[in-house]
Scaffold this motif. Sequence first.
Motif, PDB file in Angstrom:
ATOM      1  N   GLU A 130       0.846  -1.184   0.000  1.00  0.00           N
ATOM      2  CA  GLU A 130       0.000   0.000   0.000  1.00  0.00           C
ATOM      3  C   GLU A 130       0.887   1.241   0.000  1.00  0.00           C
ATOM      4  N   LYS A 131       0.555   2.210  -0.852  1.00  0.00           N
ATOM      5  CA  LYS A 131       1.339   3.452  -0.891  1.00  0.00           C
ATOM      6  C   LYS A 131       1.347   4.095   0.485  1.00  0.00           C
ATOM      7  N   GLY A 132       2.469   4.687   0.818  1.00  0.00           N
ATOM      8  CA  GLY A 132       2.618   5.333   2.112  1.00  0.00           C
ATOM      9  C   GLY A 132       3.147   4.424   3.197  1.00  0.00           C
ATOM     10  N   THR A 133       3.257   3.119   2.900  1.00  0.00           N
ATOM     11  CA  THR A 133       3.812   2.196   3.893  1.00  0.00           C
ATOM     12  C   THR A 133       5.339   2.292   3.871  1.00  0.00           C
ATOM     13  N   THR A 134       5.967   1.658   4.850  1.00  0.00           N
ATOM     14  CA  THR A 134       7.408   1.836   5.083  1.00  0.00           C
ATOM     15  C   THR A 134       8.205   0.578   4.773  1.00  0.00           C
ATOM     16  N   ALA A 135       9.302   0.772   4.060  1.00  0.00           N
ATOM     17  CA  ALA A 135      10.223  -0.314   3.711  1.00  0.00           C
ATOM     18  C   ALA A 135      11.412  -0.320   4.656  1.00  0.00           C
ATOM     19  N   LEU A 136      11.946  -1.507   4.901  1.00  0.00           N
ATOM     20  CA  LEU A 136      13.237  -1.695   5.554  1.00  0.00           C
ATOM     21  C   LEU A 136      14.137  -2.361   4.522  1.00  0.00           C
ATOM     22  N   ILE A 137      15.235  -1.710   4.150  1.00  0.00           N
ATOM     23  CA  ILE A 137      16.182  -2.293   3.197  1.00  0.00           C
ATOM     24  C   ILE A 137      17.144  -3.180   3.976  1.00  0.00           C
ATOM     25  N   LEU A 144      11.937   3.716  -4.152  1.00  0.00           N
ATOM     26  CA  LEU A 144      10.847   3.570  -3.182  1.00  0.00           C
ATOM     27  C   LEU A 144      10.104   4.886  -3.016  1.00  0.00           C
ATOM     28  N   ARG A 145      10.832   5.945  -2.847  1.00  0.00           N
ATOM     29  CA  ARG A 145      10.201   7.259  -2.643  1.00  0.00           C
ATOM     30  C   ARG A 145       9.477   7.734  -3.895  1.00  0.00           C
ATOM     31  N   LYS A 146      10.026   7.440  -5.057  1.00  0.00           N
ATOM     32  CA  LYS A 146       9.375   7.815  -6.322  1.00  0.00           C
ATOM     33  C   LYS A 146       7.963   7.235  -6.407  1.00  0.00           C
ATOM     34  N   TYR A 147       7.794   6.022  -5.884  1.00  0.00           N
ATOM     35  CA  TYR A 147       6.492   5.347  -5.982  1.00  0.00           C
ATOM     36  C   TYR A 147       5.636   5.506  -4.728  1.00  0.00           C
ATOM     37  N   GLY A 148       6.014   6.420  -3.849  1.00  0.00           N
ATOM     38  CA  GLY A 148       5.158   6.773  -2.717  1.00  0.00           C
ATOM     39  C   GLY A 148       5.357   5.968  -1.442  1.00  0.00           C
ATOM     40  N   TYR A 149       6.526   5.357  -1.291  1.00  0.00           N
ATOM     41  CA  TYR A 149       6.815   4.584  -0.085  1.00  0.00           C
ATOM     42  C   TYR A 149       7.811   5.328   0.791  1.00  0.00           C
ATOM     43  N   MET A 150       7.781   5.012   2.060  1.00  0.00           N
ATOM     44  CA  MET A 150       8.715   5.616   3.004  1.00  0.00           C
ATOM     45  C   MET A 150       9.835   4.618   3.285  1.00  0.00           C
ATOM     46  N   VAL A 151      10.992   5.155   3.579  1.00  0.00           N
ATOM     47  CA  VAL A 151      12.128   4.333   3.997  1.00  0.00           C
ATOM     48  C   VAL A 151      12.997   5.207   4.891  1.00  0.00           C
ATOM     49  N   HIS A 152      13.331   4.688   6.056  1.00  0.00           N
ATOM     50  CA  HIS A 152      14.154   5.454   6.984  1.00  0.00           C
ATOM     51  C   HIS A 152      15.331   4.648   7.534  1.00  0.00           C
ATOM     52  N   THR A 153      15.409   3.347   7.157  1.00  0.00           N
ATOM     53  CA  THR A 153      16.482   2.515   7.704  1.00  0.00           C
ATOM     54  C   THR A 153      16.973   1.505   6.674  1.00  0.00           C
TER      55      THR A 153
END
Length: 189
Positions: free
Chosen positions: A124-131, A149-158
């Motif tokens: 779902e767009k706006g959800t968060t990924a962990l790489i 990830l950000r281009k397609y509307g996802y968050m990533v912080h770690t």
Amino acid sequence: SEIMSSVKDSLDKYKIEKGHSIGHLRPTKVEYFYDLIGGTCDTNTAQFFALCLSSFWASNSPSKDIIADADFDFVVGLKGGSPILGYEFAKLIKKPFLLHEVTARFKDKHDDMRTWFNCSELPEKGTTALIVDDSTTGGTMVSEAIDHLRKYGYMVHTCFVVFEPQIKNARERLKSKNVQLVSIIKTHI
């Protein structure tokens, strides 16, 4: 410290002593190299290091000093890195797994996230990924995954790795993208 010690001892099995140049954009000569990508081609090895990752994450996620934000919805592995490790980690913690491509799969569909990511279901767009990967040297592949990830509307912080070679500026590069690099151990110190 027990997890760190276990990882260090286990990595030694995959240590290649001869000089190598590592890194995708700016190869850097090192005296030794840990071939954990090759090591995790063995199921047992991939599962062992995935267990180390999940144990480290569980032990340290309550501490904001080590992991600033422990919440995520899905795991992203890097096709040019150690994707089997990312897959085993995602399976172990029961989160969806996506695989980031090295090159665009579709030449005419850049608005489709599957141009850069293989997945059984779109998150779902706006959800968060962990790489998750074995290591990051200069951060090029991780940076590309973050951008996609950000281009397609996802968050990533770690970004979470087994080991972090101290030969380039991966930590600073990711920090400039507002992404924290978390590693079990640091190498090449």
